[in-house]
Design an enzyme around this catalytic site. Sequence first.
Site, PDB file in Angstrom:
ATOM      1  N   ASP A  56      -4.870 -19.292 -10.731  1.00  0.00           N
ATOM      2  CA  ASP A  56      -3.989 -19.405  -9.557  1.00  0.00           C
ATOM      3  C   ASP A  56      -2.567 -19.636 -10.068  1.00  0.00           C
ATOM      4  O   ASP A  56      -2.268 -20.689 -10.651  1.00  0.00           O
ATOM      5  CB  ASP A  56      -4.462 -20.588  -8.689  1.00  0.00           C
ATOM      6  CG  ASP A  56      -3.624 -20.775  -7.437  1.00  0.00           C
ATOM      7  OD1 ASP A  56      -2.540 -20.151  -7.332  1.00  0.00           O
ATOM      8  OD2 ASP A  56      -4.040 -21.552  -6.563  1.00  0.00           O
ATOM      9  N   ASN A  83       3.022 -10.133 -11.471  1.00  0.00           N
ATOM     10  CA  ASN A  83       2.858  -9.264 -10.299  1.00  0.00           C
ATOM     11  C   ASN A  83       2.293 -10.008  -9.091  1.00  0.00           C
ATOM     12  O   ASN A  83       2.531  -9.608  -7.949  1.00  0.00           O
ATOM     13  CB  ASN A  83       1.923  -8.105 -10.706  1.00  0.00           C
ATOM     14  CG  ASN A  83       1.345  -7.372  -9.509  1.00  0.00           C
ATOM     15  OD1 ASN A  83       2.023  -6.576  -8.872  1.00  0.00           O
ATOM     16  ND2 ASN A  83       0.072  -7.643  -9.203  1.00  0.00           N
ATOM     17  N   TYR A 148      10.405 -14.743   1.691  1.00  0.00           N
ATOM     18  CA  TYR A 148      10.001 -13.674   0.758  1.00  0.00           C
ATOM     19  C   TYR A 148      11.246 -13.114   0.057  1.00  0.00           C
ATOM     20  O   TYR A 148      11.250 -12.936  -1.163  1.00  0.00           O
ATOM     21  CB  TYR A 148       9.276 -12.575   1.541  1.00  0.00           C
ATOM     22  CG  TYR A 148       8.737 -11.447   0.684  1.00  0.00           C
ATOM     23  CD1 TYR A 148       7.618 -11.627  -0.127  1.00  0.00           C
ATOM     24  CD2 TYR A 148       9.336 -10.183   0.694  1.00  0.00           C
ATOM     25  CE1 TYR A 148       7.111 -10.587  -0.901  1.00  0.00           C
ATOM     26  CE2 TYR A 148       8.831  -9.135  -0.074  1.00  0.00           C
ATOM     27  CZ  TYR A 148       7.723  -9.340  -0.871  1.00  0.00           C
ATOM     28  OH  TYR A 148       7.221  -8.313  -1.642  1.00  0.00           O
ATOM     29  N   LYS A 152      11.960 -13.218  -4.009  1.00  0.00           N
ATOM     30  CA  LYS A 152      12.122 -12.009  -4.825  1.00  0.00           C
ATOM     31  C   LYS A 152      13.514 -11.969  -5.478  1.00  0.00           C
ATOM     32  O   LYS A 152      13.649 -11.497  -6.611  1.00  0.00           O
ATOM     33  CB  LYS A 152      11.854 -10.755  -3.979  1.00  0.00           C
ATOM     34  CG  LYS A 152      10.392 -10.645  -3.524  1.00  0.00           C
ATOM     35  CD  LYS A 152       9.422 -10.525  -4.707  1.00  0.00           C
ATOM     36  CE  LYS A 152       7.984 -10.314  -4.296  1.00  0.00           C
ATOM     37  NZ  LYS A 152       7.054 -10.219  -5.429  1.00  0.00           N
ATOM     38  N   THR A 183      -0.709  -0.572  -0.296  1.00  0.00           N
ATOM     39  CA  THR A 183      -1.669  -1.582  -0.769  1.00  0.00           C
ATOM     40  C   THR A 183      -2.060  -2.476   0.404  1.00  0.00           C
ATOM     41  O   THR A 183      -1.559  -2.319   1.519  1.00  0.00           O
ATOM     42  CB  THR A 183      -1.055  -2.489  -1.868  1.00  0.00           C
ATOM     43  OG1 THR A 183      -0.088  -3.334  -1.250  1.00  0.00           O
ATOM     44  CG2 THR A 183      -0.425  -1.702  -2.998  1.00  0.00           C
TER      45      THR A 183
HETATM   46  P1  NAP Z   1      -2.065  -6.987  -3.205  1.00  0.00           P
HETATM   47  O1  NAP Z   1      -3.074  -5.935  -3.481  1.00  0.00           O
HETATM   48  O2  NAP Z   1      -2.277  -7.910  -2.078  1.00  0.00           O
HETATM   49  O3  NAP Z   1      -1.827  -7.803  -4.539  1.00  0.00           O
HETATM   50  C1  NAP Z   1      -1.434  -9.134  -4.608  1.00  0.00           C
HETATM   51  C2  NAP Z   1      -2.210  -9.770  -5.749  1.00  0.00           C
HETATM   52  O4  NAP Z   1      -1.683 -11.057  -6.001  1.00  0.00           O
HETATM   53  C3  NAP Z   1      -3.700  -9.915  -5.413  1.00  0.00           C
HETATM   54  O5  NAP Z   1      -4.468  -9.390  -6.473  1.00  0.00           O
HETATM   55  C4  NAP Z   1      -3.885 -11.415  -5.296  1.00  0.00           C
HETATM   56  O6  NAP Z   1      -5.182 -11.812  -5.776  1.00  0.00           O
HETATM   57  C5  NAP Z   1      -2.771 -11.946  -6.188  1.00  0.00           C
HETATM   58  N1  NAP Z   1      -2.357 -13.299  -5.819  1.00  0.00           N
HETATM   59  C6  NAP Z   1      -1.843 -13.715  -4.645  1.00  0.00           C
HETATM   60  N2  NAP Z   1      -1.637 -15.032  -4.675  1.00  0.00           N
HETATM   61  C7  NAP Z   1      -2.025 -15.467  -5.914  1.00  0.00           C
HETATM   62  C8  NAP Z   1      -2.068 -16.726  -6.547  1.00  0.00           C
HETATM   63  N3  NAP Z   1      -1.690 -17.853  -5.922  1.00  0.00           N
HETATM   64  N4  NAP Z   1      -2.513 -16.769  -7.825  1.00  0.00           N
HETATM   65  C9  NAP Z   1      -2.923 -15.652  -8.450  1.00  0.00           C
HETATM   66  N5  NAP Z   1      -2.918 -14.444  -7.905  1.00  0.00           N
HETATM   67  C10 NAP Z   1      -2.472 -14.354  -6.632  1.00  0.00           C
HETATM   68  O7  NAP Z   1      -0.649  -6.290  -2.928  1.00  0.00           O
HETATM   69  P2  NAP Z   1       0.358  -5.512  -3.888  1.00  0.00           P
HETATM   70  O8  NAP Z   1       1.209  -4.711  -2.994  1.00  0.00           O
HETATM   71  O9  NAP Z   1      -0.332  -4.860  -5.011  1.00  0.00           O
HETATM   72  O10 NAP Z   1       1.284  -6.722  -4.431  1.00  0.00           O
HETATM   73  C11 NAP Z   1       1.602  -6.922  -5.785  1.00  0.00           C
HETATM   74  C12 NAP Z   1       3.062  -7.370  -5.890  1.00  0.00           C
HETATM   75  O11 NAP Z   1       3.902  -6.306  -5.462  1.00  0.00           O
HETATM   76  C13 NAP Z   1       3.433  -8.586  -5.039  1.00  0.00           C
HETATM   77  O12 NAP Z   1       4.200  -9.486  -5.798  1.00  0.00           O
HETATM   78  C14 NAP Z   1       4.281  -7.986  -3.934  1.00  0.00           C
HETATM   79  O13 NAP Z   1       5.226  -8.880  -3.433  1.00  0.00           O
HETATM   80  C15 NAP Z   1       4.915  -6.830  -4.662  1.00  0.00           C
HETATM   81  N6  NAP Z   1       5.415  -5.788  -3.772  1.00  0.00           N
HETATM   82  C16 NAP Z   1       4.560  -5.132  -2.931  1.00  0.00           C
HETATM   83  C17 NAP Z   1       5.072  -4.153  -2.079  1.00  0.00           C
HETATM   84  C18 NAP Z   1       4.187  -3.396  -1.120  1.00  0.00           C
HETATM   85  O14 NAP Z   1       4.731  -2.762  -0.202  1.00  0.00           O
HETATM   86  N7  NAP Z   1       2.892  -3.381  -1.270  1.00  0.00           N
HETATM   87  C19 NAP Z   1       6.442  -3.861  -2.100  1.00  0.00           C
HETATM   88  C20 NAP Z   1       7.265  -4.543  -2.981  1.00  0.00           C
HETATM   89  C21 NAP Z   1       6.741  -5.523  -3.813  1.00  0.00           C
HETATM   90  P3  NAP Z   1      -5.963 -13.091  -5.158  1.00  0.00           P
HETATM   91  O15 NAP Z   1      -5.728 -13.068  -3.687  1.00  0.00           O
HETATM   92  O16 NAP Z   1      -7.377 -12.865  -5.556  1.00  0.00           O
HETATM   93  O17 NAP Z   1      -5.368 -14.285  -5.828  1.00  0.00           O
END
Ligand code: NAP
Length: 250
Positions: A56, A83, A148, A152, A183
Amino acid sequence: MDLNGKHALITGGGTGIGLAIAKALAEAGAEVTITGRRKEVLEKVAGGRIHALAMDVADEASVVEGFASAVAARGQIAICVANAGIAEGKALHKMDMAFWRKVIGINLDGAYLTMREAMKSMTGLEYGRVIAIASIAGIKGLRGAPAYTASKHGMIGLVRGLSEDYMGTPITFNAICPGYVDTAIVSENTVSIAARAGITEEQALKMMVQTNRHQRLITPEEVAHTAMYLCDPNSGSINGQTMEIAGGQM
Ligand code: NAP
């Protein structure tokens, strides 16, 4: 690209963007540790060069312990991808301290702890890459999501600061700043934005898609492609940068 013998650790590597990066790194020969809170999610996608580790990022002891066990199992970390993150939005007047702390605790404190523990292991290496998955919300304000946005912007500040501090070493620090990526974060936000704004989920999704300059969702593989570009040994002079992936200029 040959990353054989290199150990990469990706937080939030069991899903979405993190998983796409994990697969690309493993394909290039790296041993990849993927972390997240849900062990079952990690174990489902682990195998071959991809190894699951429950951790975590908002819990200091968990991060310290997690890095120690990953390093003991697979050696020094050469590539670290911060990430893990959550993308929950709330207007200022609806936010309480617990909500603020949750978003900052995972997104920014989590990136700090991840990079701090990675750097403990990244000594004496001839190659090192630290990549933060920030967001276009790290470059400009995202309406309805001030916590958020702050988290960031903070991640990018951390990357820029560390790129100065470690200048002249073989380790680079860069941030990738995607627009909306296909995602779970987008599907979850489709539901929550629709509920908050009193619009349909279809309209909420359209709003997000239209924020991307090319009017389509970005794929996790497109983000992974940029991460791989930064991991290329020939990318060693790219340092302290923000790479926007939003289909156009923001
Ligand atoms: P996602 O599939 O929901 O991935 C988020 C990941 O972070 C999950 O695997 C989750 O796993 C993990 N996570 C969350 N809280 C955590 C914690 N306290 N400790 C450890 N792991 C944790 O969505 P994603 O889009 O791939 O997001 C990845 C990154 O990209 C994020 O930082 C997000 O802000 C960034 N991002 C996403 C977008 C978008 O549109 N999708 C755009 C810009 C930036 P668990 O829940 O199992 O812990």
